[in-house]
Design a protein around this motif. Structure first.
Motif, PDB file in Angstrom:
ATOM      1  N   VAL A 194       0.612  -1.241  -0.104  1.00  0.00           N
ATOM      2  CA  VAL A 194      -0.092  -0.089   0.001  1.00  0.00           C
ATOM      3  C   VAL A 194       1.051   1.278  -0.019  1.00  0.00           C
ATOM      4  O   VAL A 194       0.571   2.424  -0.682  1.00  0.00           O
ATOM      5  CB  VAL A 194      -1.011   0.203   1.197  1.00  0.00           C
ATOM      6  N   ALA A 195       2.079   0.963   0.692  1.00  0.00           N
ATOM      7  CA  ALA A 195       3.044   2.429   0.874  1.00  0.00           C
ATOM      8  C   ALA A 195       4.034   2.545  -0.555  1.00  0.00           C
ATOM      9  O   ALA A 195       4.118   3.727  -0.659  1.00  0.00           O
ATOM     10  CB  ALA A 195       3.772   2.334   1.998  1.00  0.00           C
ATOM     11  N   SER A 196       4.085   1.454  -1.181  1.00  0.00           N
ATOM     12  CA  SER A 196       5.047   1.632  -2.225  1.00  0.00           C
ATOM     13  C   SER A 196       4.276   1.584  -3.635  1.00  0.00           C
ATOM     14  O   SER A 196       4.936   2.230  -4.597  1.00  0.00           O
ATOM     15  CB  SER A 196       6.209   0.610  -2.093  1.00  0.00           C
ATOM     16  N   MET A 197       3.480   0.822  -3.867  1.00  0.00           N
ATOM     17  CA  MET A 197       3.030   0.594  -5.272  1.00  0.00           C
ATOM     18  C   MET A 197       2.423   1.868  -5.746  1.00  0.00           C
ATOM     19  O   MET A 197       2.533   2.162  -7.149  1.00  0.00           O
ATOM     20  CB  MET A 197       1.636  -0.237  -5.336  1.00  0.00           C
ATOM     21  N   PRO A 198       1.816   2.827  -4.775  1.00  0.00           N
ATOM     22  CA  PRO A 198       1.362   4.045  -5.657  1.00  0.00           C
ATOM     23  C   PRO A 198       2.507   4.861  -5.731  1.00  0.00           C
ATOM     24  O   PRO A 198       2.511   5.901  -6.961  1.00  0.00           O
ATOM     25  CB  PRO A 198       0.793   4.767  -4.293  1.00  0.00           C
ATOM     26  N   VAL A 199       3.802   4.859  -5.308  1.00  0.00           N
ATOM     27  CA  VAL A 199       4.786   5.647  -5.608  1.00  0.00           C
ATOM     28  C   VAL A 199       5.126   5.112  -6.973  1.00  0.00           C
ATOM     29  O   VAL A 199       5.584   6.109  -8.081  1.00  0.00           O
ATOM     30  CB  VAL A 199       6.005   5.324  -4.788  1.00  0.00           C
ATOM     31  N   LEU A 200       5.221   3.879  -7.537  1.00  0.00           N
ATOM     32  CA  LEU A 200       5.269   3.288  -8.716  1.00  0.00           C
ATOM     33  C   LEU A 200       4.635   3.980  -9.679  1.00  0.00           C
ATOM     34  O   LEU A 200       4.942   4.470 -10.874  1.00  0.00           O
ATOM     35  CB  LEU A 200       5.517   1.844  -8.676  1.00  0.00           C
ATOM     36  N   ALA A 201       3.356   3.693  -9.295  1.00  0.00           N
ATOM     37  CA  ALA A 201       2.224   4.375 -10.010  1.00  0.00           C
ATOM     38  C   ALA A 201       2.322   5.917 -10.655  1.00  0.00           C
ATOM     39  O   ALA A 201       2.316   6.554 -11.521  1.00  0.00           O
ATOM     40  CB  ALA A 201       0.712   4.331  -9.675  1.00  0.00           C
ATOM     41  N   GLY A 202       3.174   6.718  -9.488  1.00  0.00           N
ATOM     42  CA  GLY A 202       3.357   7.889  -9.677  1.00  0.00           C
ATOM     43  C   GLY A 202       4.402   8.249 -10.726  1.00  0.00           C
ATOM     44  O   GLY A 202       4.319   8.953 -11.909  1.00  0.00           O
ATOM     45  N   ALA A 203       5.585   7.414 -10.639  1.00  0.00           N
ATOM     46  CA  ALA A 203       6.550   7.120 -11.614  1.00  0.00           C
ATOM     47  C   ALA A 203       6.117   7.104 -12.925  1.00  0.00           C
ATOM     48  O   ALA A 203       6.586   7.874 -13.796  1.00  0.00           O
ATOM     49  CB  ALA A 203       7.799   6.310 -10.979  1.00  0.00           C
ATOM     50  N   VAL A 204       5.412   6.146 -13.055  1.00  0.00           N
ATOM     51  CA  VAL A 204       5.360   5.814 -14.528  1.00  0.00           C
ATOM     52  C   VAL A 204       3.997   6.951 -15.003  1.00  0.00           C
ATOM     53  O   VAL A 204       4.217   7.158 -16.317  1.00  0.00           O
ATOM     54  CB  VAL A 204       4.829   4.505 -14.590  1.00  0.00           C
ATOM     55  N   THR A 205       3.139   7.418 -14.211  1.00  0.00           N
ATOM     56  CA  THR A 205       2.196   8.555 -14.700  1.00  0.00           C
ATOM     57  C   THR A 205       3.258   9.826 -15.410  1.00  0.00           C
ATOM     58  O   THR A 205       3.067  10.317 -16.252  1.00  0.00           O
ATOM     59  CB  THR A 205       1.413   8.760 -13.499  1.00  0.00           C
ATOM     60  N   MET A 206       4.142  10.138 -14.543  1.00  0.00           N
ATOM     61  CA  MET A 206       5.171  11.196 -14.754  1.00  0.00           C
ATOM     62  C   MET A 206       5.948  10.836 -16.046  1.00  0.00           C
ATOM     63  O   MET A 206       5.757  11.661 -17.119  1.00  0.00           O
ATOM     64  CB  MET A 206       6.086  11.249 -13.703  1.00  0.00           C
ATOM     65  N   THR A 207       6.132   9.781 -16.154  1.00  0.00           N
ATOM     66  CA  THR A 207       6.572   9.158 -17.535  1.00  0.00           C
ATOM     67  C   THR A 207       5.799   9.284 -18.873  1.00  0.00           C
ATOM     68  O   THR A 207       5.873   9.875 -19.681  1.00  0.00           O
ATOM     69  CB  THR A 207       7.154   7.621 -17.521  1.00  0.00           C
ATOM     70  N   PHE A 260      11.640   5.586  -8.541  1.00  0.00           N
ATOM     71  CA  PHE A 260      11.405   4.227  -8.934  1.00  0.00           C
ATOM     72  C   PHE A 260      12.118   3.367  -7.871  1.00  0.00           C
ATOM     73  O   PHE A 260      11.384   2.362  -7.093  1.00  0.00           O
ATOM     74  CB  PHE A 260      12.222   3.940 -10.200  1.00  0.00           C
ATOM     75  N   TRP A 261      13.381   3.665  -7.288  1.00  0.00           N
ATOM     76  CA  TRP A 261      13.980   2.687  -6.254  1.00  0.00           C
ATOM     77  C   TRP A 261      13.303   2.876  -4.830  1.00  0.00           C
ATOM     78  O   TRP A 261      13.320   2.159  -4.118  1.00  0.00           O
ATOM     79  CB  TRP A 261      15.361   2.968  -6.317  1.00  0.00           C
ATOM     80  N   PHE A 262      12.585   4.112  -4.842  1.00  0.00           N
ATOM     81  CA  PHE A 262      11.803   4.005  -3.449  1.00  0.00           C
ATOM     82  C   PHE A 262      10.709   3.162  -3.432  1.00  0.00           C
ATOM     83  O   PHE A 262      10.337   2.709  -2.139  1.00  0.00           O
ATOM     84  CB  PHE A 262      11.322   5.541  -3.409  1.00  0.00           C
ATOM     85  N   PHE A 263      10.207   2.914  -4.570  1.00  0.00           N
ATOM     86  CA  PHE A 263       9.181   1.701  -4.586  1.00  0.00           C
ATOM     87  C   PHE A 263       9.885   0.540  -4.712  1.00  0.00           C
ATOM     88  O   PHE A 263       9.492  -0.372  -4.191  1.00  0.00           O
ATOM     89  CB  PHE A 263       8.224   1.941  -5.961  1.00  0.00           C
ATOM     90  N   GLY A 264      11.236   0.651  -5.590  1.00  0.00           N
ATOM     91  CA  GLY A 264      11.894  -0.732  -6.100  1.00  0.00           C
ATOM     92  C   GLY A 264      12.392  -1.502  -4.716  1.00  0.00           C
ATOM     93  O   GLY A 264      12.327  -2.599  -4.674  1.00  0.00           O
ATOM     94  N   LEU A 304      13.206  -0.823   7.225  1.00  0.00           N
ATOM     95  CA  LEU A 304      14.473  -0.247   6.768  1.00  0.00           C
ATOM     96  C   LEU A 304      14.540  -0.324   5.377  1.00  0.00           C
ATOM     97  O   LEU A 304      15.205   0.608   4.652  1.00  0.00           O
ATOM     98  CB  LEU A 304      15.661  -1.677   7.036  1.00  0.00           C
ATOM     99  N   SER A 305      13.633  -1.274   4.701  1.00  0.00           N
ATOM    100  CA  SER A 305      13.320  -1.297   3.204  1.00  0.00           C
ATOM    101  C   SER A 305      13.178   0.145   2.516  1.00  0.00           C
ATOM    102  O   SER A 305      13.533   0.357   1.243  1.00  0.00           O
ATOM    103  CB  SER A 305      12.358  -2.357   2.589  1.00  0.00           C
ATOM    104  N   PHE A 306      12.526   1.001   3.402  1.00  0.00           N
ATOM    105  CA  PHE A 306      12.027   2.414   2.786  1.00  0.00           C
ATOM    106  C   PHE A 306      13.286   3.180   2.967  1.00  0.00           C
ATOM    107  O   PHE A 306      13.414   4.551   2.486  1.00  0.00           O
ATOM    108  CB  PHE A 306      11.055   3.089   3.509  1.00  0.00           C
ATOM    109  N   MET A 307      14.358   3.021   3.571  1.00  0.00           N
ATOM    110  CA  MET A 307      15.649   3.852   3.697  1.00  0.00           C
ATOM    111  C   MET A 307      16.731   3.291   3.029  1.00  0.00           C
ATOM    112  O   MET A 307      17.951   3.983   3.312  1.00  0.00           O
ATOM    113  CB  MET A 307      15.881   3.976   5.211  1.00  0.00           C
ATOM    114  N   ALA A 317      22.959   1.881   5.987  1.00  0.00           N
ATOM    115  CA  ALA A 317      21.601   1.228   6.117  1.00  0.00           C
ATOM    116  C   ALA A 317      21.527   0.184   5.405  1.00  0.00           C
ATOM    117  O   ALA A 317      20.691  -0.944   6.223  1.00  0.00           O
ATOM    118  CB  ALA A 317      20.709   2.441   5.619  1.00  0.00           C
ATOM    119  N   THR A 318      21.886  -0.386   4.457  1.00  0.00           N
ATOM    120  CA  THR A 318      21.727  -1.516   3.702  1.00  0.00           C
ATOM    121  C   THR A 318      22.466  -2.554   4.485  1.00  0.00           C
ATOM    122  O   THR A 318      21.704  -3.491   4.485  1.00  0.00           O
ATOM    123  CB  THR A 318      22.421  -1.339   2.266  1.00  0.00           C
TER     124      THR A 318
END
Lengths: 537, 195
Positions: free
Chosen positions: A220-233, A259-263, A306-309, A331-332
């Motif tokens: 729920v937190a990351s898929m919309p970010v990808l949707a935003g990225a491809v919408t911008m594209t 992308f990687w914030f989602f990825g 951690l995956s968001f950072m 962080a990784t």
């Protein structure tokens, strides 16, 4: 919630009807599947859809490996090769692995928490039926003018802003897949938080439900970010915006950040449900409860947070300040700690257990070894100065196939062999299952282990041709890939044989399985289960 | 919980999670201005703004510890040309690139071709004045009444002896005999190095 007639058994008591076709208990034929709101039907459809996509994506992988069998261009044009690497990635991630685990979630979560069905059965139906159109768009993109978009599954600008019409189909497919995932996740979170049987507290849930709860939040937190990225594209391509277009004041590197914030969460969206399956399978065949249940929950949650950072460790080479590189590097490497907790807990679960090695356990052990190996190469890659050397080489390809194939896919196989008796009421052929495991294990390593060497020697990924010194390892890798691909047809045969002519399974097919789908429900699980909540101690 | 209550709780959860999804969709777009600002503040990948820090980039060849005064002098030898530097002197660090301009005007009644010959004071300074661009490199052809501004780009070699604080650069224009006039300079094209 408006419900179909057969929802009466769900205990909502508000069954009424615009349901105009006559049926006794459930609709039959195609309509049963098209209109189904039953979590088991939908789970089954997810699993078959994901297997179909697995074969499509696998066929693309075979084309890639066939071209790479020898140096030089033999079989396909470079543009088509690029398109194959792109859609192999997209289809395997979004079409095969994610829907497979959503299929598991649909089948198992209501049965493991004692709920009659998912919280939103109609939305569940919609979540699934959005997938086939998205898959068709991805396949149709191959036939768009100019061919498929050879932009890589990461869809980096500025290549995507310049690609042909196939890119638009791909973008819409990603939109639809994203909507499907978000709806599915909302359904899963709501089911787990609101629909547990009395007595099933959160910390009593099987770990598979915990991992899916956390995964669903990640989605729920990351898929919309990808949707935003491809919408911008999309708007950059057609509506004159310049999010990523440097000539208009945009920045292509921004795309990589979004992308990687989602990825990166996406990586764990794939891995965490796999952890959940393994956490069910290993205790069952060790005949011991899972070691460190609470620490497993906390470790999974830490990995998710951690995956968001850590997203920028995918882009060490874009020219970040050294401070940022250090932050993302530390962080990784930090993620290794909760992941280590999980691995040690699995090992400790087996310690002094009464182990038997049926097919699900074999796949779980294969997962444990190979996923850990993939984790180690991940640690190597997380070190900035090392990554700069092997960025975008086959070392990276080897790394993520160890965690995606030997990690997620092996765990899905483990889960399917484990729950097939519960789902179908029939037992699979143990001998053939073991053949499937050993063939997969050997051919997987033949395919991908040598790719570490190719990467360290400097072979870049996403190229249809390569220098002569890479020829031997590539030939070995291709042979392994063909073997791995053929082995999966054996899997299909094992599953079909189980469904059609397997011997009857017992209610508690596995001696050590202790979650309530084994202890409270017969095999096969009835079409409607837990219409009245089970009594739990 | 009875079924009705569960259903209400489910829809509340649905609404909350949908808002979260919408916020995250917005977050993707919010990253655009945030990223721009972040890069502006930290000075990385700043493609839009002129690079404010460019002047701060240090050239290790420049010796900031000393100043040298460069004086300019301009003469003509038997030509009806008016010739002068646009600035009498400049103060520079050794190693620093400097550009100055000279102006010539042909006060005569006909076209003439001339060439400037540089000389230095003190004389040993000549070895330390590195001219990258100079009108003295080529012949200058001027029509009657024509005016021309000409640049000189130079760097003082940091190896200049410490006791030299002032350098004089003097040019004298001589008329070029017709036999030696290079076709290109007569045509006004800029090539050929005569100095």
């Amino acid at each position: 919630m408006s419900t179909a007639t057969h929802d009466a058994t769900h205990g909502h008591g508000d069954a009424h009807g615009h349901d105009d076709h006559a049926h006794a208990h459930k609709p039959t034929g195609a309509m049963r599947w098209i209109g189904s709101t039953n979590h088991k039907d939908i789970g089954t459809m997810y699993l078959w859809f994901s297997f179909t996509m697995f074969l499509v994506g696998g066929a693309m992988a075979m084309i890639i490996r066939a071209e790479l069998f020898q140096p030089g261009l033999q079989i396909v044009r470079p543009e088509f090769f690029n398109s194959m690497t792109t859609y192999h990635g997209l289809i395997m991630v979004f079409g095969a692995i994610m829907p497979a685990f959503v299929g598991f979630a649909n089948w198992l979560i209501p049965m493991q928490i004692g709920a009659p069905d998912m919280a939103f059965p109609r939305m569940n139906n919609l979540s699934f039926w959005l997938l086939p159109p998205a898959a068709l768009l991805l396949i149709a993109a191959q036939f768009a003018p100019g061919g498929g978009a050879g932009v890589g599954w990461t869809m980096y600008a500025p290549l995507t802003t310049q690609a042909g019409p196939a890119m638009d189909l791909t973008i819409f497919a990603v939109h639809i897949l994203g909507m499907s995932s978000i709806m599915g996740s909302i359904n899963i979170i709501t089911t787990i938080l609101n629909m547990r049987a009395p007595g099933m507290t959160l910390m009593k849930m099987p770990l598979f439900c915990w991992t899916w709860l956390i995964t669903a939040y990640l989605l729920v937190a990351s898929m919309p970010v990808l949707a935003g990225a491809v919408t911008m594209t999309l708007t950059d391509r057609h509506f004159g915006t310049s999010f990523f277009n440097a000539a208009g004041g945009g920045d292509p590197v921004l795309y990589q950040h979004i992308f990687w914030f989602f990825g990166h969460p996406e990586v764990y969206i794939i891995a965490i449900p796999a952890f959940g399956v393994i956490s069910q399978v290993i205790p069952a065949f060790s005949r011991k409860p899972l070691f460190g249940y609470a620490s497993m929950v906390y470790a999974t949650a830490s990995i998710a947070i951690l995956s968001f950072m850590v997203w920028a460790h995918h882009m060490y080479t874009v020219g970040m300040p050294v401070e940022a590189q250090l932050f993302f590097m530390y962080a990784t490497t930090l993620i290794a700690i909760p992941t280590g907790v999980k691995v040690f807990n699995w090992v400790a679960t087996m310690w002094k257990g009464s182990l038997t090695f049926e097919t699900p356990m074999l796949f779980a052990l294969g997962f444990l070894f190979l996923f850990t190996l993939g984790g180690f190469t991940g640690l190597v890659l997380s070190i900035t100065p090392v990554d700069v050397q092997i960025h975008d080489t086959y070392y990276v390809v080897a790394h993520f196939h160890y965690v995606m194939v030997a990690g997620a896919l092996f765990s899905a196989f483990a889960g399917i062999y484990f729950w097939l008796p519960k789902w179908t009421g029939r037992m699979y052929d143990e001998t053939l299952g073991k053949w499937h495991f050993w063939l997969s294990l050997i051919f997987f390593n033949v395919t991908f282990f040598v790719q570490h060497f190719l990467g360290l020697a400097g072979m870049p990924r996403r190229v249809p041709d390569y220098a002569l010194q890479f020829a031997e390892f590539n030939a070995i890798s291709s042979v392994g890939a063909f073997g791995f691909g053929l082995s999966q047809l054996l899997f299909l045969y094992v599953v079909l044989k189980c469904i059609t002519s397997g011997p009857k399974a017992e209610q508690k097919q596995w001696e050590g399985a202790d979650s309530i789908e084994w202890t409270h429900l017969p095999s096969p699980a009835p079409y409607h289960s837990f219409a009245t909540p089970p009594v739990l101690k | 919980m009875n079924p009705g209550q569960t259903e209400n709780a489910n829809w509340r959860m649905f609404a909350r999670l949908s808002v979260l999804a919408l916020l995250m969709f917005g977050f993707g777009f919010a990253m655009v201005p945030y990223y721009k600002k972040f890069c502006e503040v930290t000075g990385i990948t700043n493609l839009l703004q002129p690079n404010a820090k460019q002047s701060e980039i240090t050239n290790s060849q420049v010796d900031k510890s000393r100043w040298v005064t460069l004086e300019f002098d301009a003469n003509t030898h038997g030509m009806p040309w008016q010739f002068a530097p646009l600035q009498r002197s400049v103060r520079v660090h050794p190693g620093e690139m400097t550009q100055v301009e000279f102006q010539i005007k042909n006060n005569g009644s006909g076209a003439l071709v001339g060439q400037a010959i540089p000389s230095y004071g003190p004389k040993q300074g000549a070895a330390f004045v590195k001219k990258l661009e100079c009108f003295c490199f080529r012949q200058q052809a001027l029509a009657a009444g024509e005016t021309r501004r000409m640049p000189v780009q130079l760097v003082i070699d940091p190896a200049l002896p410490a006791n030299v604080n002032t350098l004089t650069l003097s040019y004298t224009f001589f008329e070029v005999p017709a036999a030696d006039v290079k076709k290109s300079s007569a045509a006004g094209a800029a090539n050929g190095k005569a100095g």
